[in-house]
Design an enzyme around this catalytic site. Structure first.
Site, PDB file in Angstrom:
ATOM      1  N   GLU A  96       5.471  63.198  38.208  1.00  0.00           N
ATOM      2  CA  GLU A  96       5.580  61.859  37.625  1.00  0.00           C
ATOM      3  C   GLU A  96       4.372  61.584  36.730  1.00  0.00           C
ATOM      4  OE1 GLU A  96       7.194  59.614  36.515  1.00  0.00           O
ATOM      5  OE2 GLU A  96       7.586  57.946  37.872  1.00  0.00           O
ATOM      6  N   ASP A  97       4.595  60.802  35.696  1.00  0.00           N
ATOM      7  CA  ASP A  97       3.490  60.478  34.792  1.00  0.00           C
ATOM      8  C   ASP A  97       2.465  59.570  35.449  1.00  0.00           C
ATOM      9  OD1 ASP A  97       5.190  58.263  34.895  1.00  0.00           O
ATOM     10  OD2 ASP A  97       5.663  58.264  32.766  1.00  0.00           O
ATOM     11  N   ASP A 100       2.331  53.608  39.969  1.00  0.00           N
ATOM     12  CA  ASP A 100       1.891  52.233  39.725  1.00  0.00           C
ATOM     13  C   ASP A 100       2.110  51.454  41.033  1.00  0.00           C
ATOM     14  OD1 ASP A 100       1.063  49.999  38.231  1.00  0.00           O
ATOM     15  OD2 ASP A 100       3.052  49.636  37.440  1.00  0.00           O
ATOM     16  N   PHE A 149      -2.313  48.894  30.607  1.00  0.00           N
ATOM     17  CA  PHE A 149      -1.067  49.527  30.184  1.00  0.00           C
ATOM     18  C   PHE A 149      -1.408  50.695  29.266  1.00  0.00           C
ATOM     19  CE2 PHE A 149       2.843  50.261  27.914  1.00  0.00           C
ATOM     20  CZ  PHE A 149       3.759  50.215  28.955  1.00  0.00           C
ATOM     21  N   ASP A 156       5.344  55.908  27.239  1.00  0.00           N
ATOM     22  CA  ASP A 156       5.787  55.165  26.055  1.00  0.00           C
ATOM     23  C   ASP A 156       5.546  53.667  26.162  1.00  0.00           C
ATOM     24  OD1 ASP A 156       7.791  54.569  28.058  1.00  0.00           O
ATOM     25  OD2 ASP A 156       9.037  53.819  26.421  1.00  0.00           O
ATOM     26  N   ARG A 162       4.936  58.445  22.897  1.00  0.00           N
ATOM     27  CA  ARG A 162       4.985  59.534  23.877  1.00  0.00           C
ATOM     28  C   ARG A 162       4.268  60.778  23.356  1.00  0.00           C
ATOM     29  NH1 ARG A 162       8.581  58.091  27.953  1.00  0.00           N
ATOM     30  NH2 ARG A 162      10.444  56.952  27.340  1.00  0.00           N
TER      31      ARG A 162
HETATM   32  P1  5GP Z   1       6.069  52.184  39.834  1.00  0.00           P
HETATM   33  O1  5GP Z   1       7.476  52.251  40.300  1.00  0.00           O
HETATM   34  O2  5GP Z   1       5.112  53.085  40.562  1.00  0.00           O
HETATM   35  O3  5GP Z   1       5.571  50.771  39.761  1.00  0.00           O
HETATM   36  O4  5GP Z   1       6.067  52.551  38.333  1.00  0.00           O
HETATM   37  C1  5GP Z   1       6.176  53.799  37.859  1.00  0.00           C
HETATM   38  C2  5GP Z   1       6.731  53.757  36.461  1.00  0.00           C
HETATM   39  O5  5GP Z   1       6.331  52.574  35.750  1.00  0.00           O
HETATM   40  C3  5GP Z   1       6.193  54.899  35.661  1.00  0.00           C
HETATM   41  O6  5GP Z   1       6.988  56.017  35.807  1.00  0.00           O
HETATM   42  C4  5GP Z   1       6.233  54.352  34.262  1.00  0.00           C
HETATM   43  O7  5GP Z   1       7.513  54.534  33.735  1.00  0.00           O
HETATM   44  C5  5GP Z   1       6.017  52.872  34.423  1.00  0.00           C
HETATM   45  N1  5GP Z   1       4.606  52.493  34.184  1.00  0.00           N
HETATM   46  C6  5GP Z   1       3.730  52.000  35.072  1.00  0.00           C
HETATM   47  N2  5GP Z   1       2.536  51.775  34.490  1.00  0.00           N
HETATM   48  C7  5GP Z   1       2.662  52.152  33.209  1.00  0.00           C
HETATM   49  C8  5GP Z   1       1.765  52.175  32.099  1.00  0.00           C
HETATM   50  O8  5GP Z   1       0.585  51.812  32.155  1.00  0.00           O
HETATM   51  N3  5GP Z   1       2.270  52.640  30.925  1.00  0.00           N
HETATM   52  C9  5GP Z   1       3.551  53.068  30.789  1.00  0.00           C
HETATM   53  N4  5GP Z   1       3.928  53.494  29.584  1.00  0.00           N
HETATM   54  N5  5GP Z   1       4.424  53.051  31.805  1.00  0.00           N
HETATM   55  C10 5GP Z   1       3.977  52.608  33.015  1.00  0.00           C
END
Ligand code: 5GP
Length: 177
Positions: A96-97, A100, A149, A156, A162
């Site tokens: 995973e990127d 969060d 962010f 993206d 990206r």
């Molecule tokens: P979670 O479910 O852990 O809250 O969020 C994970 C997803 O939220 C990531 O895979 C990504 O798609 C998006 N996300 C969370 N923080 C960021 C951020 O700082 N930048 C971007 N581009 N996407 C984020």
């Protein structure tokens, strides 16, 4: 106009990804692993990480959608694309990127565990620890970052950025926090 500030350079990313690949190679020595990338943000990280793992590696991809606007999660996750190959009895590394709140990976983990893999680990390039609402953590984490962010290296904003080689903080002229 969007303002981009480099947070993590391509050199720092390359060094960290090499380190993560080494750890995975050591942890799964003599075994094969399946990297499951979460579309689309993890694609670039997966491509680089895969080349740093000196094992028998295969890929698969999963896609989820989370409701809400581009920068805020609503808490609901929906499976849009499941894996192509069965994960039963396999060593899975979920790639995973960014971690969060943890909602996305908690959901995907549940979906994958239902198919009884041999092992299930999480590799996340970035971790916004302060935002976590779920009790989930990465097994291989690249960088802990502040609550900003970020875009680039696969991440993206409305499908843009990206392809940036560095991870950058995005300060948008409108519509951001
Ligand atoms: P979670 O479910 O852990 O809250 O969020 C994970 C997803 O939220 C990531 O895979 C990504 O798609 C998006 N996300 C969370 N923080 C960021 C951020 O700082 N930048 C971007 N581009 N996407 C984020």
């Amino acid at each position: 106009m969007d303002k981009l500030t480099v947070l993590i350079t391509r050199e720092q990313i390359a060094a960290k990804v090499a380190e993560m690949g080494k750890r995975i190679t050591a942890d799964f020595a003599g075994e094969s692993v399946v990297l499951i990338g979460v579309l689309k943000g993890a694609t670039i990280f997966l491509a680089d990480l895969a080349r740093q793992i000196k094992l028998d590696v295969s890929f698969d991809f999963i896609a989820v959608s989370s409701y809400g606007n581009a920068k805020q999660q609503s808490g609901e996750v929906k499976l849009m694309k499941d894996v192509d190959q069965s994960t039963e009895g396999k060593n899975i590394i979920l790639v995973e990127d960014i971690l969060d709140t943890g909602l996305t990976l908690t959901y995907i983990k549940k979906v994958l565990l239902a198919h009884q893999p041999k092992a299930l680990k999480i590799a996340a390039l970035l971790d916004k620890v302060s935002r976590r609402t779920e009790s989930i953590q990465g097994d291989y984490v690249g960088f802990e970052i502040p609550d900003e962010f970020v875009v680039g290296y696969g991440l993206d904003f409305a499908e843009r950025y990206r392809n940036l080689p560095d991870v950058c903080v995005l300060e948008s002229g409108s519509g951001t926090r």
